[in-house]
Design a protein around this motif. Sequence first.
Motif, short mmCIF file in Angstrom:
data_model
loop_
_atom_site.label_atom_id
_atom_site.label_comp_id
_atom_site.label_asym_id
_atom_site.label_seq_id
_atom_site.Cartn_x
_atom_site.Cartn_y
_atom_site.Cartn_z
N PRO A 86 -1.43 -3.85 -6.06
CA PRO A 86 -0.96 -2.65 -5.22
C PRO A 86 -2.09 -1.91 -4.82
CG PRO A 86 0.70 -3.15 -6.82
CD PRO A 86 -0.69 -3.95 -7.14
N ARG A 87 -2.17 -1.29 -3.74
CA ARG A 87 -3.08 -0.08 -3.42
C ARG A 87 -2.42 1.20 -3.30
NH1 ARG A 87 -3.79 -4.54 0.03
NH2 ARG A 87 -2.85 -3.27 1.76
N LEU A 119 -1.89 9.82 -12.85
CA LEU A 119 -2.24 8.80 -13.84
C LEU A 119 -1.85 7.45 -13.36
CD1 LEU A 119 -0.60 10.87 -16.97
CD2 LEU A 119 -3.16 10.55 -16.26
N VAL A 120 -2.82 6.56 -13.23
CA VAL A 120 -2.50 5.19 -12.49
C VAL A 120 -2.98 4.08 -13.40
CG1 VAL A 120 -3.36 3.81 -10.75
CG2 VAL A 120 -3.66 6.24 -10.66
N PRO A 121 -2.11 3.03 -13.58
CA PRO A 121 -2.41 2.02 -14.62
C PRO A 121 -3.79 1.07 -14.19
CG PRO A 121 -0.12 2.04 -13.59
CD PRO A 121 -1.07 2.98 -13.01
N ARG A 122 -4.15 0.64 -15.16
CA ARG A 122 -5.33 -0.31 -15.10
C ARG A 122 -5.19 -1.10 -14.03
NH1 ARG A 122 -6.02 -4.05 -18.28
NH2 ARG A 122 -7.61 -5.26 -17.61
N GLY A 123 -5.99 -1.57 -13.18
CA GLY A 123 -5.96 -2.89 -12.31
C GLY A 123 -5.34 -2.62 -10.76
N VAL A 124 -5.11 -1.05 -10.66
CA VAL A 124 -4.39 -0.74 -9.39
C VAL A 124 -5.65 -0.29 -8.56
CG1 VAL A 124 -2.83 0.84 -8.23
CG2 VAL A 124 -2.12 -0.14 -10.16
N GLU A 125 -5.58 -0.85 -7.28
CA GLU A 125 -6.70 -0.28 -6.44
C GLU A 125 -6.43 1.05 -5.99
OE1 GLU A 125 -8.69 -1.49 -2.11
OE2 GLU A 125 -7.66 -3.08 -3.21
N VAL A 126 -7.30 1.98 -6.16
CA VAL A 126 -7.01 3.47 -5.97
C VAL A 126 -8.42 3.96 -5.06
CG1 VAL A 126 -7.05 5.81 -6.65
CG2 VAL A 126 -6.02 3.88 -8.04
N SER A 127 -7.87 4.54 -3.68
CA SER A 127 -9.01 5.20 -3.03
C SER A 127 -8.81 6.61 -2.80
CB SER A 127 -9.14 4.55 -1.66
OG SER A 127 -8.13 4.56 -0.94
N VAL A 128 -9.67 7.66 -2.67
CA VAL A 128 -9.37 8.92 -2.79
C VAL A 128 -10.23 9.27 -1.61
CG1 VAL A 128 -9.54 11.34 -3.66
CG2 VAL A 128 -9.01 9.56 -5.32
N ASP A 129 -9.79 10.02 -0.23
CA ASP A 129 -10.37 10.58 0.75
C ASP A 129 -9.82 11.85 1.10
OD1 ASP A 129 -12.20 10.27 2.66
OD2 ASP A 129 -11.14 8.94 4.28
N GLY A 130 -10.84 12.57 1.64
CA GLY A 130 -10.18 13.90 2.35
C GLY A 130 -11.33 14.97 1.75
N SER A 131 -10.92 16.35 1.96
CA SER A 131 -11.64 17.28 1.44
C SER A 131 -11.01 18.49 1.09
CB SER A 131 -12.65 17.85 2.77
OG SER A 131 -12.04 18.23 3.72
N ASP A 132 -11.48 19.21 0.03
CA ASP A 132 -11.10 20.37 -0.24
C ASP A 132 -12.12 21.41 -0.52
OD1 ASP A 132 -8.42 19.27 -1.19
OD2 ASP A 132 -9.61 17.84 -2.42
N GLU A 186 0.85 -1.31 -0.06
CA GLU A 186 -0.16 -0.02 -0.07
C GLU A 186 0.90 1.34 0.01
OE1 GLU A 186 -3.95 0.85 2.24
OE2 GLU A 186 -2.62 1.63 3.46
N THR A 187 0.63 2.24 -0.96
CA THR A 187 1.34 3.47 -1.23
C THR A 187 0.20 4.41 -0.54
OG1 THR A 187 2.64 2.77 -2.62
CG2 THR A 187 2.51 5.15 -2.57
N VAL A 188 0.43 5.53 0.35
CA VAL A 188 -0.31 6.48 0.86
C VAL A 188 0.51 7.57 0.12
CG1 VAL A 188 -1.10 7.87 2.96
CG2 VAL A 188 -1.05 5.24 2.79
N MET A 189 -0.51 8.26 -0.40
CA MET A 189 -0.10 9.88 -1.06
C MET A 189 -0.78 10.87 -0.21
SD MET A 189 0.08 10.79 -5.00
CE MET A 189 1.12 9.40 -5.46
N ARG A 190 0.04 11.83 0.41
CA ARG A 190 -0.93 12.87 0.58
C ARG A 190 -0.60 13.98 0.02
NH1 ARG A 190 -2.21 11.39 5.77
NH2 ARG A 190 -1.07 9.86 6.91
N VAL A 191 -1.80 14.69 -0.31
CA VAL A 191 -1.90 15.55 -1.44
C VAL A 191 -2.53 16.90 -0.66
CG1 VAL A 191 -3.23 16.27 -3.68
CG2 VAL A 191 -2.20 13.74 -3.26
#
Length: 179
Positions: A153-154, A121-134, A106-111
Amino acid sequence: MTLAGDADRSKAIVTLRDATVEGRLTLDEFADRVERAELARTFADLESVTADLPSTGAADLPVKHGAWFSRLQRSGRWELAPASKVLSVCGTIELDLGRATLHGAETVMRVRNVFGTITILVPRGVEVSVDGSDAFGTREIDLPDTGPVGDAPRLRILTSGVGGTLRVKTSGERPGAGE
């Protein structure tokens, strides 16, 4: 010629996942080889998917990526730390993870985005979750309906900021391509 079964294909996919999180395969290579493993009919087909895994040396991984009133673009072969920070202040950032190497399941990216534009840009098949607020921000999450590959990979994207735009797309799409 010995035919491969579903359990053999699953074992090969786990091997590919482990090689990816160890940094031996990029996400694009992972997606390509998983597809080949799923279509494999024989043990020889499966062996060709896992036999030639490249090895990479250790590298100092950049943990912070930023653009302040400027532009940052990462593509090609590069390494992404398991916990990364991305900051845009009135800037433009494009991170193409297609050939990036991840160093964990699991990779965590704080944006943090303040009146900027960040495209991931994420390759097909990778599990992606987006959370937070803007506050006053825009999110454009456009991933394929096919969903993640089992044991892929997540990527967790945690967002915050004011007035920015976050785009998460499949790595074959370039920003602005459909606009």
